[in-house]
Design a protein around this motif. Structure first.
Motif, PDB file in Angstrom:
ATOM      1  N   GLN A  85      56.448  38.738  45.400  1.00  0.00           N
ATOM      2  CA  GLN A  85      57.396  39.337  44.464  1.00  0.00           C
ATOM      3  C   GLN A  85      58.816  38.841  44.722  1.00  0.00           C
ATOM      4  O   GLN A  85      59.523  38.447  43.781  1.00  0.00           O
ATOM      5  N   LEU A 142      49.600  37.494  44.108  1.00  0.00           N
ATOM      6  CA  LEU A 142      49.700  38.912  43.751  1.00  0.00           C
ATOM      7  C   LEU A 142      48.459  39.425  43.035  1.00  0.00           C
ATOM      8  O   LEU A 142      48.051  40.575  43.214  1.00  0.00           O
ATOM      9  N   PHE A 143      47.870  38.552  42.205  1.00  0.00           N
ATOM     10  CA  PHE A 143      46.747  38.964  41.353  1.00  0.00           C
ATOM     11  C   PHE A 143      45.568  38.003  41.536  1.00  0.00           C
ATOM     12  O   PHE A 143      45.241  37.221  40.635  1.00  0.00           O
ATOM     13  N   ILE A 194      56.940  42.766  37.605  1.00  0.00           N
ATOM     14  CA  ILE A 194      55.859  42.651  38.588  1.00  0.00           C
ATOM     15  C   ILE A 194      55.322  44.036  38.941  1.00  0.00           C
ATOM     16  O   ILE A 194      54.095  44.236  39.032  1.00  0.00           O
ATOM     17  N   ASP A 195      56.211  45.014  39.136  1.00  0.00           N
ATOM     18  CA  ASP A 195      55.751  46.380  39.424  1.00  0.00           C
ATOM     19  C   ASP A 195      54.860  46.887  38.299  1.00  0.00           C
ATOM     20  O   ASP A 195      53.817  47.509  38.538  1.00  0.00           O
ATOM     21  N   ILE A 198      51.441  45.223  38.401  1.00  0.00           N
ATOM     22  CA  ILE A 198      50.615  45.762  39.498  1.00  0.00           C
ATOM     23  C   ILE A 198      50.020  47.113  39.097  1.00  0.00           C
ATOM     24  O   ILE A 198      48.828  47.373  39.298  1.00  0.00           O
ATOM     25  N   ASP A 201      47.239  46.656  36.624  1.00  0.00           N
ATOM     26  CA  ASP A 201      46.012  46.161  37.262  1.00  0.00           C
ATOM     27  C   ASP A 201      45.261  47.286  37.967  1.00  0.00           C
ATOM     28  O   ASP A 201      44.032  47.368  37.919  1.00  0.00           O
ATOM     29  N   VAL A 202      46.027  48.158  38.642  1.00  0.00           N
ATOM     30  CA  VAL A 202      45.404  49.292  39.340  1.00  0.00           C
ATOM     31  C   VAL A 202      44.729  50.226  38.335  1.00  0.00           C
ATOM     32  O   VAL A 202      43.597  50.682  38.547  1.00  0.00           O
TER      33      VAL A 202
END
Length: 208
Positions: A85, A142-143, A194-195, A198, A201-202
């Motif tokens: 990040q 990150l992913f 980015i937050d 994330i 994705d969760v």
């Protein structure tokens, strides 16, 4: 290499450097064949013995600009903590700083338009596309479960958001933003994006 070819290559290099200086001083609209010919010491028509046309000349200058941008982004990658990040934040800020320091050459990358029936040469496309690795690699860290295609789309979206802020922020008009404030806003935008990715994705994976 023969003396004739050596002279031609030197003249061609001088032409590209002269075009680069002219764009940096005057912007893309200030690039004039007659001025280039005068600066490198050749006839107007001889310019087109060195490059196919003005499109090629502008693209050659663009490749030099992209190379320097690539070096700036590479330096930013390794200049701080290795978290993906924060790496993306540093890359975005380096992009902003490069644009501010090389404003006319940076603008020329996006202002130049080929004629409708012309195709951008492969070498120029490659010069442009390889820069996305600076965004793609931290995103892949990150992913890790995302496909290459999905990561590529996210990389282009992130670039578009940062580029839009830089382009508007550096406009010498009412929408201009002081560089320190612009850098702060860009860092906040990248972290927020980015937050958000994330969290999404969760949620998609059913996490709490």
């Amino acid at each position: 290499m023969s003396k004739t070819l050596e002279r031609r290559e030197k003249l061609r290099s001088n032409l590209i450097l002269a075009a680069e200086r002219m764009i940096a001083d005057r912007g893309l609209s200030g690039l004039k064949t007659r001025d280039l010919a005068r600066e490198i010491g050749c006839a107007n028509g001889a310019v087109y013995n060195l490059v196919a046309d003005m499109d090629e000349l502008i693209l050659r200058v663009g490749s030099r600009t992209l190379l320097r941008l690539d070096e700036a982004l590479s330096a930013a990658e390794s200049a701080g903590e290795p978290s993906p990040q924060e790496t993306l934040v540093r890359i975005a800020l380096a992009y902003c700083d490069f644009a501010a320091e090389n404003l006319q050459l940076w603008r020329a990358l996006f202002e130049h338009r080929m004629e409708a029936d012309k195709v951008v040469p492969d070498w120029s496309v490659q010069d442009q596309m390889q820069l996305f690795r600076h965004i793609y690699q931290p995103l892949a860290a990150l992913f890790p479960k995302r496909s290459r295609e999905a990561l590529g789309i996210t990389a282009r979206s992130l670039f578009s958001a940062v580029h839009g802020m830089v382009a508007l922020g550096l406009e010498q008009k009412l929408v201009a933003v002081p560089l320190p404030a612009l850098r702060k806003e860009i860092a906040g935008l990248v972290r927020a994006m980015i937050d958000g990715l994330i969290v999404r994705d969760v949620e998609r994976s059913g996490g709490g």
